[in-house]
Design a protein around this motif. Structure first.
Motif, PDB file in Angstrom:
ATOM      1  N   GLU A 123      87.404 -19.050   2.358  1.00 16.49           N
ATOM      2  CA  GLU A 123      87.621 -17.862   1.521  1.00 16.49           C
ATOM      3  C   GLU A 123      87.607 -18.208   0.039  1.00 16.49           C
ATOM      4  N   ASP A 124      88.071 -19.398  -0.304  1.00 11.67           N
ATOM      5  CA  ASP A 124      88.094 -19.798  -1.717  1.00 11.67           C
ATOM      6  C   ASP A 124      86.834 -20.565  -2.107  1.00 11.67           C
ATOM      7  N   GLY A 125      85.829 -20.521  -1.231  1.00 16.56           N
ATOM      8  CA  GLY A 125      84.572 -21.199  -1.519  1.00 16.56           C
ATOM      9  C   GLY A 125      83.404 -20.225  -1.468  1.00 16.56           C
ATOM     10  N   PHE A 126      82.363 -20.593  -0.748  1.00 17.69           N
ATOM     11  CA  PHE A 126      81.179 -19.733  -0.651  1.00 17.69           C
ATOM     12  C   PHE A 126      81.507 -18.411   0.048  1.00 17.69           C
ATOM     13  N   ASN A 127      82.430 -18.452   1.029  1.00 10.64           N
ATOM     14  CA  ASN A 127      82.903 -17.267   1.759  1.00 10.64           C
ATOM     15  C   ASN A 127      81.734 -16.487   2.374  1.00 10.64           C
ATOM     16  N   PHE A 128      81.045 -17.153   3.289  1.00 17.27           N
ATOM     17  CA  PHE A 128      79.891 -16.530   3.933  1.00 17.27           C
ATOM     18  C   PHE A 128      80.233 -15.208   4.615  1.00 17.27           C
ATOM     19  N   PRO A 129      81.363 -15.080   5.341  1.00 13.34           N
ATOM     20  CA  PRO A 129      81.648 -13.792   5.992  1.00 13.34           C
ATOM     21  C   PRO A 129      81.650 -12.623   5.018  1.00 13.34           C
ATOM     22  N   GLN A 130      82.246 -12.815   3.848  1.00 13.26           N
ATOM     23  CA  GLN A 130      82.302 -11.736   2.853  1.00 13.26           C
ATOM     24  C   GLN A 130      80.911 -11.431   2.289  1.00 13.26           C
ATOM     25  N   ARG A 131      80.156 -12.465   1.971  1.00 14.06           N
ATOM     26  CA  ARG A 131      78.805 -12.266   1.436  1.00 14.06           C
ATOM     27  C   ARG A 131      77.888 -11.634   2.485  1.00 14.06           C
ATOM     28  N   TYR A 132      78.058 -12.042   3.728  1.00 11.48           N
ATOM     29  CA  TYR A 132      77.242 -11.488   4.804  1.00 11.48           C
ATOM     30  C   TYR A 132      77.545 -10.003   4.985  1.00 11.48           C
ATOM     31  N   ALA A 133      78.838  -9.621   4.960  1.00 13.93           N
ATOM     32  CA  ALA A 133      79.217  -8.212   5.119  1.00 13.93           C
ATOM     33  C   ALA A 133      78.591  -7.354   4.018  1.00 13.93           C
ATOM     34  N   ALA A 134      78.599  -7.867   2.789  1.00 12.04           N
ATOM     35  CA  ALA A 134      77.988  -7.128   1.672  1.00 12.04           C
ATOM     36  C   ALA A 134      76.479  -6.990   1.884  1.00 12.04           C
ATOM     37  N   ALA A 135      75.852  -8.047   2.400  1.00  9.36           N
ATOM     38  CA  ALA A 135      74.412  -8.014   2.653  1.00  9.36           C
ATOM     39  C   ALA A 135      74.074  -7.001   3.746  1.00  9.36           C
ATOM     40  N   VAL A 136      74.920  -6.929   4.767  1.00 10.38           N
ATOM     41  CA  VAL A 136      74.701  -5.974   5.864  1.00 10.38           C
ATOM     42  C   VAL A 136      74.793  -4.539   5.342  1.00 10.38           C
ATOM     43  N   ARG A 137      75.768  -4.288   4.480  1.00 15.22           N
ATOM     44  CA  ARG A 137      75.905  -2.942   3.919  1.00 15.22           C
ATOM     45  C   ARG A 137      74.663  -2.544   3.125  1.00 15.22           C
ATOM     46  N   LEU A 190      72.243 -18.949  -1.598  1.00 13.43           N
ATOM     47  CA  LEU A 190      73.253 -19.990  -1.740  1.00 13.43           C
ATOM     48  C   LEU A 190      73.587 -20.218  -3.209  1.00 13.43           C
ATOM     49  N   THR A 191      74.851 -20.481  -3.484  1.00 11.97           N
ATOM     50  CA  THR A 191      75.239 -20.879  -4.843  1.00 11.97           C
ATOM     51  C   THR A 191      74.759 -22.315  -5.065  1.00 11.97           C
ATOM     52  N   ASP A 192      74.747 -22.749  -6.315  1.00 13.34           N
ATOM     53  CA  ASP A 192      74.328 -24.118  -6.619  1.00 13.34           C
ATOM     54  C   ASP A 192      75.211 -25.125  -5.892  1.00 13.34           C
ATOM     55  N   HIS A 193      76.517 -24.851  -5.860  1.00 10.47           N
ATOM     56  CA  HIS A 193      77.451 -25.766  -5.199  1.00 10.47           C
ATOM     57  C   HIS A 193      77.181 -25.824  -3.695  1.00 10.47           C
ATOM     58  N   MET A 194      76.956 -24.640  -3.073  1.00 11.95           N
ATOM     59  CA  MET A 194      76.706 -24.601  -1.630  1.00 11.95           C
ATOM     60  C   MET A 194      75.369 -25.243  -1.296  1.00 11.95           C
ATOM     61  N   SER A 195      74.383 -24.999  -2.157  1.00  9.62           N
ATOM     62  CA  SER A 195      73.069 -25.600  -1.952  1.00  9.62           C
ATOM     63  C   SER A 195      73.160 -27.118  -2.013  1.00  9.62           C
ATOM     64  N   SER A 196      73.988 -27.616  -2.914  1.00  9.72           N
ATOM     65  CA  SER A 196      74.184 -29.060  -3.037  1.00  9.72           C
ATOM     66  C   SER A 196      74.872 -29.624  -1.802  1.00  9.72           C
ATOM     67  N   GLN A 197      75.847 -28.884  -1.278  1.00 11.77           N
ATOM     68  CA  GLN A 197      76.562 -29.327  -0.079  1.00 11.77           C
ATOM     69  C   GLN A 197      75.641 -29.463   1.125  1.00 11.77           C
ATOM     70  N   LEU A 198      74.646 -28.602   1.209  1.00 14.16           N
ATOM     71  CA  LEU A 198      73.749 -28.590   2.366  1.00 14.16           C
ATOM     72  C   LEU A 198      72.456 -29.358   2.122  1.00 14.16           C
ATOM     73  N   SER A 199      72.422 -30.117   1.044  1.00 12.80           N
ATOM     74  CA  SER A 199      71.193 -30.824   0.686  1.00 12.80           C
ATOM     75  C   SER A 199      71.067 -32.136   1.434  1.00 12.80           C
ATOM     76  N   ALA A 200      69.860 -32.699   1.405  1.00  9.25           N
ATOM     77  CA  ALA A 200      69.602 -33.983   2.057  1.00  9.25           C
ATOM     78  C   ALA A 200      70.413 -35.088   1.405  1.00  9.25           C
ATOM     79  N   HIS A 201      70.637 -34.998   0.086  1.00  8.11           N
ATOM     80  CA  HIS A 201      71.422 -36.011  -0.623  1.00  8.11           C
ATOM     81  C   HIS A 201      72.843 -36.070  -0.077  1.00  8.11           C
TER      82      HIS A 201
END
Length: 396
Positions: free
Chosen positions: A210-224, A374-385
């Motif tokens: 919830e204090d990070g990327f918070n995919f559930p919240q972003r997904y709900a907004a996208a669905v709306r 994805l935010t820059d931070h989230m994109s970095s977290q999921l990167s190959a590096h």
């Protein structure tokens, strides 16, 4: 870089004694003497374990030999499946599952899937037997039944099959007479199942915080946004019948998505046993599916796909068993006292799919351009590096 463990101190493989399974353990001082092929595999005992009941009358029925071999082969494959699943469950039963561990999990679960594929195809060999051939020795089988396969029941339990979802839940343990079998069955019911461990693992998916990327919240907004755009499009439909049909489909989508964007509604369905995974775990699986192209989600996405493959293959195995029973027995009662074909047919419903929630993820997939960026931070977290960094850390 190639491993060094296969070096032979200058002795070519073809010059070494022809021993199957000869190897050194950790040092040259600790040597294990190898065995010849048939002794290593205990073939004398293994191949002599075909005890044809029809031979009691000195008139062995030819196809009983095939029937025994097929079922013994299944039990050997079941033993290997249990071996692989126990290893995977131990690997998953930790707080952090590293990338290196995920590769091992994928390799072993893929092996389980391929074994189930062989098990499904093996029915074709048994189907070379005719109902008349089967009737020649069927009388010798009672009270034996495939229902009494302890290893198959253990596989179901270790995978995560719930007892309350079984058609025969009250007779499972009672069908095994000896205390050792009953004990093994009870242990398999009390240990964390693969499904339980997958749920815990998915709950730790990066990006759900919830204090990070918070995919559930972003997904709900996208669905709306998606549903609002779909409603706007249907309003432009001039044909009354087409518009009525489109409105009905839109309302159905609204109801479907409401279960996921509303955690309370999701938990109600979970209490009604319509869903197995926790809300957080399901959102983790959905996030992995939405961002499967991200490097760090490659392996988790493959893992979830293999779990569905195994569920599908076990359903096909049960279906082939149903078809075989109908072909050989028609509506006759099973040798173990069950209703035969009718009982087996009841085991191929969705209630026997352990990972049904994963199959249902596709109901909640929205068009790619609506998926939250994805935010820059989230994109970095999921990167190959980041994946490489984790792998190096795990190896220390």
């Amino acid at each position: 870089m190639a491993d060094k463990e296969n070096h032979t101190n200058g002795v070519a493989d073809e010059d070494k004694p022809a021993r199957f399974g000869s190897y050194n353990v950790h040092s040259s001082a600790a040597k294990v003497e190898g065995k010849i092929y048939k002794d290593y595999l205990h073939l004398d005992g293994l191949l002599s374990n075909v005890d044809m009941m029809s031979a009691v009358n000195l008139k062995p029925v030819h196809d009983e030999h095939l029937f025994i071999i097929i079922h013994q082969t299944y039990e050997l494959w079941f033993k290997q499946i249990i071996w692989e699943m126990d290893s995977v469950r131990r690997t998953l039963n930790v707080d952090v599952v590293g990338e290196r561990s995920m590769l091992t999990i994928l390799q072993r679960m893929n092996r389980v899937a391929l074994i189930w594929k062989i098990c499904v195809e093996q029915f074709a060999v048994l189907e070379t037997m005719t109902p008349l051939d089967f009737m020649e020795f069927r009388g010798f089988l009672a009270p034996g039944s495939g229902f009494q396969s302890l290893q198959f029941r253990i596989i179901e339990n270790k995978l995560g099959q719930k007892m309350e979802n079984r058609v025969n839940q009250h007779t499972i343990i009672q069908s095994f007479q000896d205390p050792d079998s009953q004990s093994q069955l009870q242990v398999s019911l009390t240990e964390p199942s693969l499904c339980d461990l997958v749920i815990r693992w998915l709950e730790r998916t990066p990006g759900l915080e919830e204090d990070g990327f918070n995919f559930p919240q972003r997904y709900a907004a996208a669905v709306r946004r998606y549903l609002a755009d779909e409603e706007a499009v249907l309003q432009t439909e001039e044909d009354p019948e087409q518009r009525k049909s489109a409105e009905a489909e839109w309302k159905k989508q609204v109801e479907t998505f409401d279960v996921l964007v509303n955690e309370r509604a999701y938990n109600v369905e979970r209490q009604l046993n319509k869903r197995r995974m926790t809300y957080k775990a399901f959102m983790g699986a959905l996030m992995v599916s939405c961002y499967s192209s991200q490097e760090r989600f490659h392996l988790p996405h493959q893992f979830l796909t293999i779990l569905m493959d195994i569920d599908s293959l076990m359903t096909k195995w049960r279906y082939n068993h149903v078809m075989l029973a109908q072909r050989m027995l028609g509506s006759k009662t099973g040798t173990g006292g069950s209703s035969g074909y009718l009982y087996l047919r009841s085991t191929i419903s969705d209630r026997y799919k352990v990972f049904l929630d994963l199959f249902n993820i596709s109901s909640f997939i929205i068009p790619r351009h609506y998926i939250p960026p994805l935010t820059d931070h989230m994109s970095s977290q999921l990167s190959a590096h980041e994946t490489l960094r984790l792998s190096v850390s795990d190896a220390k």
